[in-house]
Structure formats: C-alpha cells, structure tokens
Design a protein around this motif. Structure first.
Motif, short mmCIF file in Angstrom:
data_model
loop_
_atom_site.label_atom_id
_atom_site.label_comp_id
_atom_site.label_asym_id
_atom_site.label_seq_id
_atom_site.Cartn_x
_atom_site.Cartn_y
_atom_site.Cartn_z
N ARG A 1 8.69 -2.38 22.56
CA ARG A 1 9.09 -2.16 21.30
C ARG A 1 8.03 -2.97 20.31
NH1 ARG A 1 14.22 -0.34 21.20
NH2 ARG A 1 14.58 -1.17 19.19
N GLY A 2 7.51 -3.92 20.65
CA GLY A 2 6.65 -4.82 19.85
C GLY A 2 5.25 -5.20 20.31
N PHE A 3 4.65 -5.83 19.34
CA PHE A 3 3.45 -6.01 19.74
C PHE A 3 3.11 -6.96 20.69
CE2 PHE A 3 -0.81 -8.00 19.09
CZ PHE A 3 -1.53 -7.00 19.01
N VAL B 1 8.47 -0.10 14.20
CA VAL B 1 8.17 0.49 12.82
C VAL B 1 8.04 1.76 12.92
CG1 VAL B 1 6.75 0.41 10.77
CG2 VAL B 1 6.99 -1.63 12.22
N GLY B 2 7.37 2.40 14.04
CA GLY B 2 7.35 3.88 14.28
C GLY B 2 8.36 4.62 14.50
N VAL C 1 -6.65 -1.35 21.45
CA VAL C 1 -5.89 -0.11 21.38
C VAL C 1 -5.31 0.00 20.03
CG1 VAL C 1 -3.89 1.10 22.48
CG2 VAL C 1 -5.61 -0.07 23.65
N GLN C 2 -4.84 -1.19 19.50
CA GLN C 2 -4.21 -1.38 18.11
C GLN C 2 -5.07 -0.72 17.14
OE1 GLN C 2 -3.25 -5.25 16.46
NE2 GLN C 2 -1.73 -4.30 15.15
N GLY D 1 10.29 7.46 6.69
CA GLY D 1 9.21 7.12 5.93
C GLY D 1 9.72 6.26 5.02
N LEU E 1 5.87 -6.98 11.80
CA LEU E 1 5.00 -6.34 10.61
C LEU E 1 5.19 -7.29 9.41
CD1 LEU E 1 3.02 -4.40 9.73
CD2 LEU E 1 5.06 -2.83 9.04
N GLN F 1 2.95 0.12 26.69
CA GLN F 1 3.61 0.59 25.23
C GLN F 1 4.68 1.65 25.46
OE1 GLN F 1 0.12 1.08 22.87
NE2 GLN F 1 -0.15 3.26 23.51
N PRO G 1 0.65 -1.08 0.04
CA PRO G 1 -0.12 0.09 -0.02
C PRO G 1 0.85 1.16 -0.04
CG PRO G 1 -0.06 -1.02 2.24
CD PRO G 1 0.97 -1.91 1.34
N LEU H 1 1.92 2.98 5.34
CA LEU H 1 1.33 2.22 6.64
C LEU H 1 0.21 2.92 7.01
CD1 LEU H 1 2.98 -0.02 8.05
CD2 LEU H 1 3.96 1.96 9.61
N GLY H 2 -0.75 2.27 7.22
CA GLY H 2 -2.29 2.80 7.49
C GLY H 2 -2.12 3.95 8.46
N ALA H 3 -3.11 4.50 9.22
CA ALA H 3 -3.18 5.52 9.87
C ALA H 3 -2.21 5.45 11.10
CB ALA H 3 -4.50 6.07 10.48
N GLY H 4 -1.56 4.57 11.16
CA GLY H 4 -0.66 4.49 12.13
C GLY H 4 -1.45 3.50 13.40
N SER H 5 -0.76 2.79 13.86
CA SER H 5 -1.51 1.58 14.93
C SER H 5 -1.16 2.32 16.38
CB SER H 5 -0.94 0.22 14.70
OG SER H 5 -0.72 -0.31 15.88
N GLY H 6 -2.22 1.90 17.28
CA GLY H 6 -1.97 2.47 18.55
C GLY H 6 -0.94 1.58 19.55
N VAL H 7 -0.50 0.38 18.92
CA VAL H 7 0.30 -0.21 19.84
C VAL H 7 1.79 -0.49 19.10
CG1 VAL H 7 0.67 -2.70 20.85
CG2 VAL H 7 -1.48 -1.44 20.88
N PRO H 8 2.90 -0.47 19.35
CA PRO H 8 3.90 -0.63 18.74
C PRO H 8 4.30 -2.10 18.03
CG PRO H 8 4.59 -0.28 21.09
CD PRO H 8 2.94 -0.25 21.02
N ALA H 9 4.77 -2.20 16.96
CA ALA H 9 4.97 -3.30 16.22
C ALA H 9 6.38 -3.41 15.94
CB ALA H 9 4.04 -3.74 15.35
N TRP I 1 4.45 5.73 17.45
CA TRP I 1 2.91 5.12 17.95
C TRP I 1 3.28 4.83 19.51
CZ3 TRP I 1 3.34 1.21 13.96
CH2 TRP I 1 3.54 1.90 12.60
N VAL J 1 11.96 13.28 7.87
CA VAL J 1 11.27 12.28 7.45
C VAL J 1 10.78 11.01 8.56
CG1 VAL J 1 11.97 12.40 5.16
CG2 VAL J 1 13.12 10.93 6.69
#
Lengths: 256, 296
Positions: free
Chosen positions: B213-215, A143-144, B31-32, A148, A103, B209, A87, A90-98, B296, B291
């Motif tokens: 760092r990760g889900f 990822v956050g 939350v995600q 970009g 990902l 969070q 895409p 990355l979508g609107a951004g997620s609320g939880v870190p990944a 998040w 950039v």
C-alpha cells in the motif's frame, strides 16, 4: 511563524512577461500580495492565471520582470519553508503506491534538515495537517485509491505539514466533490484565522467565496480587475448552472 | 544444498544477494518515476566502460562505473529538458554504448565471445574474492543512498515541482540518483549481466506493488523478493547447471506471475463471497465511484 520583513508584502511581482515557446502567456503583469490577504486569481481556462502563480514560485522561467518573496528576490530566496504549494492535481501518477501519510510527510521536508530523522514535532505537524483536511482515518491508505477530492485534500495537507505562512493553491476546487470542498474550506478558514496568507487560482470560487478578501481577474495574459470579488454574471449566475470540469490532461499540459 | 560446499558457489551466492538487495532498492525510484527501462540503457552504456577497461588492461568494473556514471548524467540532463527529441538522444547513447562496447572488446587481447557473454548475461560462478570486495563496497554505497535518502528521493521522484518549491536541491538529488543507478548497474553486472540488470530493478518492484500500500513497504518487499530470486536462481543454476543470470531473472518473473495469479484468484474468491452476502458491501465513502482515479 518567523516574521522577517514584518508587514512588508509577501509577494511582489513586477512587469512579469512569460511565454511558452513563441506564444506569449503573460504580458507585463504586476501583483502584490500583503500578509493575511486571501487573494483569488480568477480567469477562464488559458487566461494565464495558473502561469502567473507558477511564475511567482519560479516554476516557469520569466522572459522579463522580477519577483520578490517575503522581500527577497526569487533567485536568492531560500525560505521555502514559509511557502506551501498545492498543485492542480497529483502529477501524472506515480508508478509505485504511496500512502497518504507518506505523501503528506514529504511536505515536512522543507522544515526538516537534510538527512535529519523525523522528530516528534514533525510527526505532530503531519498528524495535524491530516486532521485539518479530515483524512486522519485514511493515513495508511494508498493515495491512488482515494477519490479526486480526497487526493486534492491530501495535497493541501502536504502543504500544511510544512507549517507555511503563504499558501499558493492552483485550482484547488476544480472537479472536487461537495464533501471535499467543505473540508477544504474549513482547512483554509483555520489557516487564515491564524494570520496565513493565501493565493488561490480558481475558475469559480464556490464555497471559498466568503474567505476571499480580494480578487484579481486575468484575461488573455493581463490583469483586467483587481479589487472586490466580482459578482457572477451571465449563465454562471444561474442557480441551475452546472459546472463541469472534466479532467483534461492534454489541456493541462499545454497550460501548466 | 550441498552445492554450497564449493567456495565459488558461496561467492556466487553472496554476489547475487548483494545484487538482489541493491537492484530493487534503486529500481523502486525508477519505477516510481516511470523510468523503468532506464537501467537497461545505462547497462548498454556500461559495456563501453567494460571494453575500455579490457582494452587498457585496467579494471573493467572501475571503467564501467565511470563510463556508466557519465552516461547516466547525460541521460538525466536529457530527461531534465523534457523534450520529445530526448528519445533520439537516448537511442544514440544506448546503442552507441553497446556497439562501442562490442567494438572495444573486439579490439582487446581478451576478445573471446565467452568474455563478452559474461558481461552481457552475467557469470556469477566466476566471482573472485576481489570482485566480491568491490561489489560489497559499491553495494553499500547504493544501499546507503537509497535507504538513508528515501524521504528526499521519494519527494523528487513523486513530484519534482513540489520538491523544488520545498527548497530541496532537486538537481543535485537527480544527479545523485543517476550516478547511483550507474553504480547499481555495475554491481549487478557480475551476477545477471548488463542486459538483464534492468529486470532485477523492475520485476521485484512490480511484484511487490501488487500487494503493498505504501512506498516504503514496496521497497522493503521488493528487496526481499530480489534476495529470494537471487538465492533461488543461484541454487537452481548450480543444481541443474543452467545459466545463472538468466535463471535468477526467470525466478523473479516467476514470482511476479505467482503473485499476480494468486491475487486474481483471491479477488475472484472474495467477490464470489460478497455476492453471496450482499449486505456487507464496500463501506461508503460518501462519494460517487466515478471520481475514484485509477489505482497506480
């Protein structure tokens, strides 16, 4: 790669008509993509070029027309592991870190049976995809915290992790720094070298130009050119022309 | 810890621990998806189920599961449409749910305010053995879904369109997550009450969070914080004779503040240290800082 419908078109889209509410976006568009082609879909912002690929993937409803992927009508198509989608961002951004690895691993789910734990082959594919875009050393980072361009590369790695035959990329180089563009072009070159098919939506080709075998230009919802890559004209040809692609979420929402 | 010599305190503790583990596990996905407050709405709807259960003298818990599951599915269908008018639809559901619940409880023979308060704000000290058995079964269902399906639920919550192009059964997974949310609300009803359920779904995740760092790590740390808040809250409520549900939530919020303040202090300290030694700056990533997208 499993090869069904060998040699047949990868994408066949006939007489596509798409509208968002009352506003028509695509008028009667045909597009056929054959194996190992690298097709660039070019056009200005709002021309309908993103909508075209999203319609082909079934992400926007068709008013009229039909789409076949690998010879199968979209409605009955189940071979999604053959398709890798990247895409715009990355979508609107997620609320939880990944993490980058989390990902990218989600790109492997198309090949992983439901509820099946990951096997060594799945981990290897994720490692290979991370290496292909030059992000192996960032696998554990959220990822956050990436730039970009690095986030864009993460999305490409996610698509590559599924070992697809067709890559569909929506504006992969928009607003991406030079280092990431190079890494990205390298990953795409490797993918094409082993016979992969690519459809990429772009505003300008930049470093990807040498890879492209065919250009389709969309203007106001119609295809106005299909063939060789057109030479840049006007102010775009100016070597000092500075392309600025500000991230514009408002616009992105109107032209998903 | 002498308060745990009483059986009812032990049952309260076990029930609260089940809640402390399940609510944050499910809440991580909410939350995600930036639907942090949806649990609150489902809690409102569940009250109608409680009212129905009391009025018909059947199990309020069972009725709450069924009604809140139906409500959660309705909420999911509204979300799927993605219309702005969805807000109004959700308001109708949520406030219809809570007023319907109060109305039905009022009609039932068991219409004490204390009874209503128990469902709204929790009453873990009255947990019976039968309650515990129900909570354990429902809690096991929630944990099975949230832990075993993590890669798939992560995919649909993170990027729904990508999940669709991956060929995942997006709609079925969304509905499963909705129903699991309803089950979690019912599990947590006894310990913290329907109006405070959402706090245990969201606050431990928000706390986790800040440091993860990760889900997967966020989910694990959130569950640990949920368990600590549940145990600490029950202990404090038993020792100082405070309202248990509210105490659990306050402990959770307190842990959020402790982590946030601790992190801020640590950052200030490291910044002061790097200013003293400017040679050891951030490693360059070869890209302009502008950039870098927001964290998040």
């Amino acid at each position: 790669m499993t090869v069904r419908n060998e040699g047949g078109p990868v994408i066949e889209a006939e007489r596509l008509v798409v509208s968002y509410g009352e506003r028509p976006v695509l008028h009667d568009v045909d597009l056929t993509v054959r194996p190992a082609e690298v097709v660039a879909i070019l056009g200005a912002n709002g021309s309908g070029k993103s909508t075209l690929v999203r319609a082909v993937l079934g992400l926007v409803p068709l008013v009229l027309g039909r789409v076949r992927l690998f010879g199968t009508p979209l409605r009955r198509f189940t071979g999604w592991q053959r398709v890798g989608y990247v895409p715009q961002r990355l979508g609107a951004g997620s609320g939880v870190p990944a993490t980058v690895r989390e990902l990218v691993s989600s790109g492997r789910l198309s090949r992983r049976g439901f509820l099946r734990p990951p096997r060594a082959a799945d981990r290897r594919a994720v490692d290979a995809a991370l290496a292909a875009v030059g992000l192996a050393d960032r696998a554990g980072d959220p990822v956050g915290t990436l730039s970009g361009g690095q986030q864009q590369r993460t999305l490409i790695a996610r698509a590559l992790a599924g070992e697809p035959e067709l890559l569909v990329l929506d504006e992969p180089t928009a607003g991406v720094d030079a280092a990431s563009q190079e890494a990205f072009a390298g990953a795409l070159r490797d993918f094409v070298a082993v016979g992969g098919t690519v459809v990429l939506v772009a505003h300008e080709l930049g470093v990807l130009q040498p890879l492209v075998t065919r250009a389709v230009v969309v203007h106001q919802g119609r295809i106005v050119h299909d063939g060789a890559v057109p030479r840049p004209a006007g102010h775009h040809a100016d070597p000092d022309h500075d392309h600025v692609h500000p991230h514009a979420p408002e616009e992105a929402r109107r032209w998903p | 810890m002498s308060i745990f010599q009483y059986d009812f305190m032990v049952r309260a503790l076990i029930g609260a621990l089940v809640t402390g583990a399940t609510a944050p596990a499910l809440g991580t996905y909410l939350v995600q998806r930036r639907l942090a407050l949806i649990g609150d709405g489902i809690g409102h709807i569940a009250l109608t189920g409680v009212g129905l259960g009391l009025l018909t003298s059947t199990s309020p818990v069972l009725a709450a599961v069924l009604v809140s599951a139906a409500g959660a599915i309705a909420v999911e269908l509204v979300r799927e449409r993605g219309r702005t008018s969805g807000d109004i639809a959700l308001a109708l559901l949520f406030y219809g749910g809570i007023s319907g619940g109060v109305f039905l409880v009022g009609l039932s023979s068991d219409r004490t305010n204390a009874n209503l308060m128990a469902y709204l704000f929790g009453s873990p000290l009255t947990t019976s053995e039968q309650d515990l058995a129900v909570m354990a079964v429902l809690g096991a269902v929630v944990l099975a879904v949230t832990l075993l399906l993590r890669p798939w639920l992560f995919a649909i919550c993170h990027d729904e369109e990508y999940a669709r192009v991956s060929g995942l059964p997006v709609r079925a997974l969304n509905l499963l997550l909705a129903v699991t949310t309803a089950v979690t609300v019912t599990v947590a009803m006894r310990a913290v009450g329907l109006l405070l359920v959402s706090a245990l779904m969201v606050v431990p995740v928000a706390t986790a969070q800040q440091v993860t760092r990760g889900f997967r790590a966020t989910m694990a740390v959130a569950m640990a914080i949920g368990l600590l808040a549940a145990a600490g809250g029950i202990w404090a409520a038993g020792t100082y004779d405070t309202a248990p549900g509210a105490t659990i939530v306050l402990v959770a919020i307190g842990s959020f503040l402790v982590v946030a303040l601790g992190l801020a202090a640590w950052r200030t300290a490291t910044r002061a240290r790097t200013r003293r030694q400017p040679a050891t700056g951030q490693p360059s990533t070869g890209e302009p800082p502008d950039v870098v997208l927001t964290r998040w």
